[in-house]
Design an enzyme around this catalytic site. Structure first.
Site, PDB file in Angstrom:
ATOM      1  N   THR A 124       0.644  -1.204   0.001  1.00  0.00           N
ATOM      2  CA  THR A 124       0.074   0.153  -0.003  1.00  0.00           C
ATOM      3  C   THR A 124       0.894   1.334   0.026  1.00  0.00           C
ATOM      4  OG1 THR A 124      -0.182   0.154   2.396  1.00  0.00           O
ATOM      5  CG2 THR A 124      -1.839  -1.153   1.110  1.00  0.00           C
ATOM      6  N   GLY A 125       0.486   2.127  -0.768  1.00  0.00           N
ATOM      7  CA  GLY A 125       1.255   3.408  -0.820  1.00  0.00           C
ATOM      8  C   GLY A 125       2.364   3.097  -1.655  1.00  0.00           C
ATOM      9  N   GLY A 126       2.281   2.533  -2.514  1.00  0.00           N
ATOM     10  CA  GLY A 126       3.516   1.980  -3.397  1.00  0.00           C
ATOM     11  C   GLY A 126       3.825   2.717  -4.689  1.00  0.00           C
ATOM     12  N   GLY A 185       8.473   6.843  -2.719  1.00  0.00           N
ATOM     13  CA  GLY A 185       9.459   6.903  -1.550  1.00  0.00           C
ATOM     14  C   GLY A 185       9.737   5.340  -1.344  1.00  0.00           C
ATOM     15  N   TYR A 210       1.576  12.354  14.808  1.00  0.00           N
ATOM     16  CA  TYR A 210       1.981  11.220  13.857  1.00  0.00           C
ATOM     17  C   TYR A 210       2.722  10.114  14.883  1.00  0.00           C
ATOM     18  CZ  TYR A 210       5.283   9.645  10.659  1.00  0.00           C
ATOM     19  OH  TYR A 210       6.117   8.922   9.913  1.00  0.00           O
TER      20      TYR A 210
END
Length: 260
Positions: free
Chosen positions: A15-17, A20, A155
């Site tokens: 995920t979030g691939g 970064g 965070y």
């Protein structure tokens, strides 16, 4: 592909691939033989990330917001239809929310918790029916759960939450043969890092790191690949800090002086 084929015939979800550390991990696993499913919220970035001339049809890009349960349901159905199973899950999607505690708004809090904690929790939950008998889950945490950062209240709390989740999931899923670990990156040269750190603070931040430099996404990807592979078959419930010594070691005094 390299001579190392640790992930040959494996199916990995990241995920979030699209940039970064997520993109670097996707490329690393592709290079070692995996078929990879990457997600992101931006279709243009997804399309660009999926264009790997050496990967052939081993890349599947799916638009999905990790904080949206309907998106996650649709994602897992797509994976089921295409591959039928998952061998690796890298729950990497996250956002940066920083600022003094007195200035944090409810929207800031909700955004961070929705993506960084809720998104990770439900990514794993929704993936459970697809996990193979010896699957590996890696969760992206952060060095900030190990050491206080003045502007990182919300965070850091979300990252501490997913590291605690790592241990709980390791205990719960261990009897199935599924391992769960996390990585805690330090300062890594990603678009998120560059967007959050003012240029005039870069030298001072680098001076805090015992290794004397900012890390690369590829270095985190190497740690993720290790934890996801059979090389880490007896590593479970652990957090691997990838930070150049930021948490564990004091930087050389002369470097701190030069940055002051």
């Amino acid at each position: 592909m390299t001579d190392n084929a640790r992930f040959a015939d494996k199916i990995a979800l990241i995920t979030g691939g699209t940039s970064g550390m997520g993109l670097a991990a996707a490329r690393r696993m592709l290079d070692e033989g995996a078929s990879v499913v990457i997600t992101g919220r931006d279709q243009a970035r997804l399309d660009a990330a999926a264009k790997d001339p050496d990967a052939g049809d081993r890349v599947l890009a799916v638009r999905a917001d990790a904080a949206s349960l309907p998106d996650l349901d649709a994602l897992m159905e797509t994976v089921r239809e295409r591959h039928g199973r998952l061998d690796v899950v890298f729950a990497n999607a996250g956002i940066a929310v920083f600022g003094p505690v007195a200035e944090m708004t409810e929207a800031d809090f909700d955004d961070a918790v929705d993506v960084n904690f809720k998104g990770v929790f439900f990514t794993v939950q929704k993936a459970l029916p697809l996990l193979s008998a010896d699957a590996a889950i890696v969760i992206n945490a952060s060095w900030t759960l190990h050491r206080g950062l003045p502007i990182g209240s919300v965070y850091s709390a979300t990252k501490a939450a997913v590291q605690s989740l790592t241990r709980t999931l390791a205990a719960e899923l261990g009897p199935r043969g599924v391992r769960v670990n996390s990585v805690s990156p330090g300062y890594i040269d990603t678009p998120m890092y560059r967007g959050a750190v003012p240029e005039d603070e870069a030298d001072a931040i680098r001076a805090q790191v015992a290794s004397g430099r900012i890390g690369t996404p590829e270095e985190v990807a190497g740690a993720v690949a290790f934890l996801a592979s059979a090389d880490a078959a007896y590593v479970n419930g652990q957090d691997l800090i990838v930070d150049g010594g930021l948490v564990a070691a004091v930087a050389e005094p002369s470097r701190l002086t030069m940055a002051a």
